[in-house]
Design a protein around this motif. Sequence first.
Motif, short mmCIF file in Angstrom:
data_model
loop_
_atom_site.label_atom_id
_atom_site.label_comp_id
_atom_site.label_asym_id
_atom_site.label_seq_id
_atom_site.Cartn_x
_atom_site.Cartn_y
_atom_site.Cartn_z
N TYR A 12 48.81 27.56 43.16
CA TYR A 12 49.55 27.81 41.91
C TYR A 12 50.95 27.25 42.08
O TYR A 12 51.59 27.49 43.11
CB TYR A 12 49.62 29.30 41.62
N VAL A 21 52.33 28.32 45.59
CA VAL A 21 51.62 29.40 46.27
C VAL A 21 50.21 28.90 46.64
O VAL A 21 49.42 28.56 45.74
CB VAL A 21 51.49 30.65 45.36
N ALA A 23 47.19 30.05 47.21
CA ALA A 23 46.45 31.31 47.07
C ALA A 23 45.14 31.26 47.86
O ALA A 23 44.74 32.23 48.50
CB ALA A 23 46.18 31.59 45.60
N LYS A 42 44.64 41.95 52.81
CA LYS A 42 45.73 42.77 52.28
C LYS A 42 46.09 42.27 50.88
O LYS A 42 45.64 41.20 50.46
CB LYS A 42 46.95 42.64 53.19
N SER A 43 46.95 43.01 50.24
CA SER A 43 47.41 42.61 48.92
C SER A 43 48.09 41.24 49.01
O SER A 43 48.89 41.00 49.92
CB SER A 43 48.39 43.67 48.42
N GLY A 44 47.73 40.33 48.14
CA GLY A 44 48.32 38.99 48.16
C GLY A 44 47.60 38.01 49.06
O GLY A 44 47.98 36.84 49.16
N ALA A 45 46.52 38.46 49.73
CA ALA A 45 45.81 37.58 50.67
C ALA A 45 45.04 36.48 49.95
O ALA A 45 44.66 35.47 50.56
CB ALA A 45 44.87 38.41 51.54
N GLY A 46 44.77 36.69 48.66
CA GLY A 46 44.03 35.67 47.91
C GLY A 46 42.65 36.10 47.47
O GLY A 46 41.86 35.29 46.96
N LYS A 47 42.35 37.39 47.62
CA LYS A 47 41.00 37.89 47.30
C LYS A 47 40.62 37.67 45.83
O LYS A 47 39.54 37.17 45.54
CB LYS A 47 40.89 39.40 47.61
N SER A 48 41.53 38.07 44.94
CA SER A 48 41.19 37.96 43.51
C SER A 48 41.03 36.51 43.10
O SER A 48 40.14 36.16 42.32
CB SER A 48 42.27 38.60 42.64
N THR A 49 41.91 35.66 43.64
CA THR A 49 41.79 34.24 43.32
C THR A 49 40.44 33.72 43.82
O THR A 49 39.72 33.04 43.08
CB THR A 49 42.93 33.45 43.98
N ARG A 52 37.65 34.82 41.63
CA ARG A 52 37.62 34.09 40.35
C ARG A 52 36.99 32.71 40.53
O ARG A 52 36.29 32.23 39.65
CB ARG A 52 39.04 33.96 39.78
P1 ADP Z 1 44.88 39.57 46.34
O1 ADP Z 1 43.79 39.71 45.31
O2 ADP Z 1 44.38 39.46 47.73
O3 ADP Z 1 45.95 40.61 46.19
P2 ADP Z 1 45.66 37.25 44.76
O4 ADP Z 1 44.53 36.31 44.76
O5 ADP Z 1 45.87 38.10 43.55
O6 ADP Z 1 45.61 38.16 46.08
O7 ADP Z 1 47.02 36.44 44.99
C1 ADP Z 1 47.20 35.49 46.04
C2 ADP Z 1 48.52 34.78 45.81
O8 ADP Z 1 48.43 33.94 44.67
C3 ADP Z 1 49.67 35.73 45.54
O9 ADP Z 1 50.83 35.20 46.16
C4 ADP Z 1 49.79 35.71 44.03
O10 ADP Z 1 51.12 35.98 43.63
C5 ADP Z 1 49.39 34.29 43.69
N1 ADP Z 1 48.74 34.18 42.36
C6 ADP Z 1 47.55 34.74 42.01
N2 ADP Z 1 47.22 34.42 40.74
C7 ADP Z 1 48.23 33.62 40.28
C8 ADP Z 1 48.48 32.97 39.02
N3 ADP Z 1 47.62 33.03 38.02
N4 ADP Z 1 49.63 32.24 38.93
C9 ADP Z 1 50.50 32.16 39.95
N5 ADP Z 1 50.31 32.74 41.15
C10 ADP Z 1 49.21 33.47 41.32
#
Ligand code: ADP
Length: 346
Positions: A12, A21, A23, A42-49, A52
């Motif tokens: 990103y 970032v 991700a 951990k939080s911010g590790a990239g799991k949600s990304t 998706r």
């Molecule tokens: P987790 O689910 O492990 O907490 P995320 O996948 O949400 O981690 O986020 C990983 C990194 O990517 C973080 O630094 C987050 O701020 C960044 N990030 C996630 N989604 C976006 C987005 N849509 N735009 C910009 N940065 C993003």
Amino acid sequence: MQITLNNLVKTYSGATGATDVHAVSNVSLSIPSNSVYGIIGKSGAGKSTLVRLISLLEKPDSGEVFYGDKRVDTLDGKDLIAQRRRIGMIFQSFNLFASRTAAKNIAYPLEICKTPRAEINKRVAELLDLVGLADKADAAVSQLSGGQKQRIAIARSLAVNPQILFCDEATSALDPQTTRSILSLIRDIQKKMQLTVVMITHQMEVVRDACDYVAVLDSGAVVEQGTVSEIFTHPKTAVTKDFLANLTQNIPDTASDVSSGEASIVRWSQEGGKYTLRFVNQMTGEPVLSRMAHLYPVEFNIRAGGIQHIASGDVGTLITDITGSPEALSGALQYLKSQGVIIEEK
Ligand code: ADP
């Protein structure tokens, strides 16, 4: 349905002037069919990304996603919509329609697919039964507990007979007891429907109780992966050891908690504990420590201990101090290793 990820990258761009970032950076994984695969970080590790990307909600910058032999990250338009309809997803926040009853929430994806009404009714009844809420068909969402809401969300995700179920922090909003019942429901359903379940979590308890395999994600990269028993008994990276250490600390520290099944490790001394000994499966019943003390002039003091039940078996953990002359100590540790005990030294 096996899922294969090849060199997935998602970056990103940061706000003006900020750095990009990374991700998800170069993630390759093979997620076997018919299993529960955990992705912990951990939080911010990239799991949600990552989830998706795997669930086709977002496209990677580069890399490939395969479901079985079929490449799916390149799908577009109708093909993408059709593929996405074969995927089940559940979330921490349940995402139910507040204006619909439990049964109508489950019916929703079938209505979208224009399934005939009689068929919808039959399927919804089956699904309510499957998640143990046959009596809640007409309940308003607001009348359901968190655990019941997640059961309805699970039923809804299964309505379209998916081959893959994604669980994104599905139990993070639930208390420990409800978490256990939801995880056990997911495992039962996985077996019954031969699903591939991908479970995103920040809790090692979830991995321990529900997963067959796990990948540890840190700063967008997979730092460790394997079967849950491998990772529990041979953690390699500091991140994984940290997760396991927190698992131990989180556990209540009274014997009564153990007998009620709440806890798996009891700590009766906060001091010491230089050696963490792990015993796998059948070894958990062996008197190896007393044999060690008979064979070598060492003394041992147990600081904490217990048995952790993981989906694929048991891991016994003892946090101990072992003292003696350097030669005796070295002999004793060698002996433990020869007996299959896995030793971590602080
Ligand atoms: P987790 O689910 O492990 O907490 P995320 O996948 O949400 O981690 O986020 C990983 C990194 O990517 C973080 O630094 C987050 O701020 C960044 N990030 C996630 N989604 C976006 C987005 N849509 N735009 C910009 N940065 C993003």
